[in-house]
Design a protein around this motif. Sequence first.
Motif, PDB file in Angstrom:
ATOM      1  N   GLU A   4       0.858  -1.182   0.000  1.00 21.20           N
ATOM      2  CA  GLU A   4       0.000   0.000   0.000  1.00 21.20           C
ATOM      3  C   GLU A   4       0.896   1.235   0.000  1.00 21.20           C
ATOM      4  O   GLU A   4       1.799   1.346   0.831  1.00 21.20           O
ATOM      5  CB  GLU A   4      -0.906   0.025   1.228  1.00 21.20           C
ATOM      6  N   GLU A  14       4.814   7.042   1.633  1.00 24.10           N
ATOM      7  CA  GLU A  14       4.922   5.999   2.658  1.00 24.10           C
ATOM      8  C   GLU A  14       4.429   4.693   2.056  1.00 24.10           C
ATOM      9  O   GLU A  14       3.376   4.654   1.413  1.00 24.10           O
ATOM     10  CB  GLU A  14       4.098   6.335   3.898  1.00 24.10           C
ATOM     11  N   LYS A  16       3.542   0.667   2.878  1.00 22.50           N
ATOM     12  CA  LYS A  16       3.295  -0.395   3.852  1.00 22.50           C
ATOM     13  C   LYS A  16       3.355  -1.724   3.104  1.00 22.50           C
ATOM     14  O   LYS A  16       2.642  -1.913   2.110  1.00 22.50           O
ATOM     15  CB  LYS A  16       1.934  -0.227   4.516  1.00 22.50           C
ATOM     16  N   ASN A  94       9.530  -1.394  11.729  1.00 24.86           N
ATOM     17  CA  ASN A  94       8.932  -2.735  11.736  1.00 24.86           C
ATOM     18  C   ASN A  94       9.112  -3.387  13.109  1.00 24.86           C
ATOM     19  O   ASN A  94      10.027  -3.041  13.871  1.00 24.86           O
ATOM     20  CB  ASN A  94       9.570  -3.617  10.673  1.00 24.86           C
ATOM     21  N   VAL A 104       5.247  -7.324   8.717  1.00 21.49           N
ATOM     22  CA  VAL A 104       4.785  -6.018   8.245  1.00 21.49           C
ATOM     23  C   VAL A 104       5.868  -4.964   8.520  1.00 21.49           C
ATOM     24  O   VAL A 104       6.420  -4.916   9.627  1.00 21.49           O
ATOM     25  CB  VAL A 104       3.469  -5.596   8.941  1.00 21.49           C
ATOM     26  N   THR A 106       6.891  -0.608   7.387  1.00 22.04           N
ATOM     27  CA  THR A 106       6.556   0.614   6.656  1.00 22.04           C
ATOM     28  C   THR A 106       7.853   1.329   6.291  1.00 22.04           C
ATOM     29  O   THR A 106       8.856   1.227   7.013  1.00 22.04           O
ATOM     30  CB  THR A 106       5.675   1.561   7.486  1.00 22.04           C
ATOM     31  N   GLN A 108       9.211   5.177   4.683  1.00 16.36           N
ATOM     32  CA  GLN A 108       8.985   6.517   4.136  1.00 16.36           C
ATOM     33  C   GLN A 108      10.226   6.931   3.362  1.00 16.36           C
ATOM     34  O   GLN A 108      11.353   6.698   3.805  1.00 16.36           O
ATOM     35  CB  GLN A 108       8.683   7.523   5.247  1.00 16.36           C
TER      36      GLN A 108
END
Length: 444
Positions: A4, A14, A16, A94, A104, A106, A108
Motif C-alpha cells: 500500500e 509511505e 506499507k 517494523n 509487516v 513501513t 517513508q
Amino acid sequence: MKVEITDVSSTRKEMKVVVPKEEVNAVTSEIYKDVSGKVVIKGFRKGKAPKNVVKMYYADYIEGELSKKLVNDKFEQAVRENELFVVSMPDIKNDPPKENEDFVFTAQFDVKPEIAPEKYTGFELKKQKVKVEEENINDVLKRLQETYVTMNEIEDPEYKVVKGDYVIVNVTCEDNPDLNREKMTVEAGGRSGFPGVEEAVIDMSLGGEKELDIEFPEDHFMQDMRGKSAHVKIVVSSIKHRELPELDDEFAKKARQDVETMDELKKVIIDDLTERLEADSRMALEKQIQDRLLEANSFDVPESMVRLQAGMMIQGMSQRLSAQGIRLEDLYPDPQAFQDETLASAQTLTKTSLLVEAIAKEQGIETTDQDVDDEIEKLAARYNMEVDVVKKGLEERGSIDEMKFGIIEKKVYDYIIENSEVEEVDQLEEESDDTSADSGGADE
C-alpha cells in the motif's frame, strides 16, 4: 506480498508492505540452513545441529538477518514493481519478524517529482551582440607581448626610470633603522613594499638619491608600522628595463606556431575572441531562460535531492581548488554561509535540471550516438588529443551520461530560443543573481 502506497507530500511517500507468513518461513529456513552450515556447535557435526539448538545459540543474529533480508528484498521488489524513482534512504519501521506470522514493515522515502511543465516558450529574451572591438584585440596582443618580455640591465647613467621598470634601491631611515633595506626591488609605477617608493623612483637614474616621507596604511603587512609615517632616503643601485617585443611578423610566429604574419595572428585572435564572446552571450541567454522557467513553473523538490546536489558541487569545487593548491576552508572561512549559499544554488540547479528533463520528454528531444561522438571529437580537438583516448577517459570516469544530459540541455534551450522572442542588445542589464547555480563544468 501486499503493498500500500500513500502520499506524505508531493515528493515523499509511505509504503506499507505485508509479507505473507509462507515467505517469512521460507526465508527463515534459508537463514537457519546457512547459519547451521557455518557454525560449530558442541555435540553436533557441522551442519547437523537441530533447528531448535541453532535457535538457542543464534536467535538474535537470525532475527536480525531475517529482518534485514525481508526488508531489503521486499522493499526493492515493491519499488521496482510500482515503478518508483526513490531519491533518499528509506526510513524503515517494523516489529521483529516471527515464524508462522505475516511480517509487516513501513518505509517513508523521497521520490523524484513528476513534472508537467506549464510554460517554457514565448519568453521575451535579450541576447548580447557579439562584436570584437579593436581594444579587445590590442589587449590580447599586449598580454602576448608580456609573455615574451625581456629584462635588460641598464648601464647608461643618463637613463631615467620609466613606468614598468624594475628598480633596485637601498633604503635608509635614521629614525628607525629597522626600516633599512639593501637591494629592495620596486616596480616603477606598480608595486613596492614601502608605499610611495614605486612612484618616487620614476625619472631617477643609476646612483640617484631621493628623500621622501612614507605613510604606512592601517592594513600594511608590517604590523608595527601600521598607521605610522617615516622619513627615508632611497638610492638607486640598478635598473632593469622591461622591453616588449615589436609587434611584427617575427613576433606573430613566436606567439602562434600556425601563423606567419601579424595579419594572420590578428585573425586568429578575432576568431578566438568571437568564440569566447559567443559562449559568454549564450551563457547569459541560458541564465535568462533558467530564470524564466523557474518563474513560470512552480513545484517542490525533495530536500534530499538538493543536499545530494550540493554535496556534489562542494566535492567538485574542493577538487578544483585542491588542484590549484587552495583549501576550500581558506577560501570560504564561514562554513554556515557557504553551506547556505551552496544549498540555494543546488536547489536552482536541481529544479532547472528537472524542468529540462521534463521538457525534453514532452517534446521528444533525445540525444543520439552521433551527438555524443561529435561532442567527443570537439573535446579531442580542443585539447589536441586522440578521440579514442578522450572517449576512454570519459567512460572510465562515468562521464558519458553527464555529457548526454548536456547535449539534451542544449537542445532544449535551442527549442526555447526558437520559440521565444529574442532581442539582440549592445549591453545586457545587470540582474540580481542570489541563487546562481555552479555547473562545475565550465571550461576556463
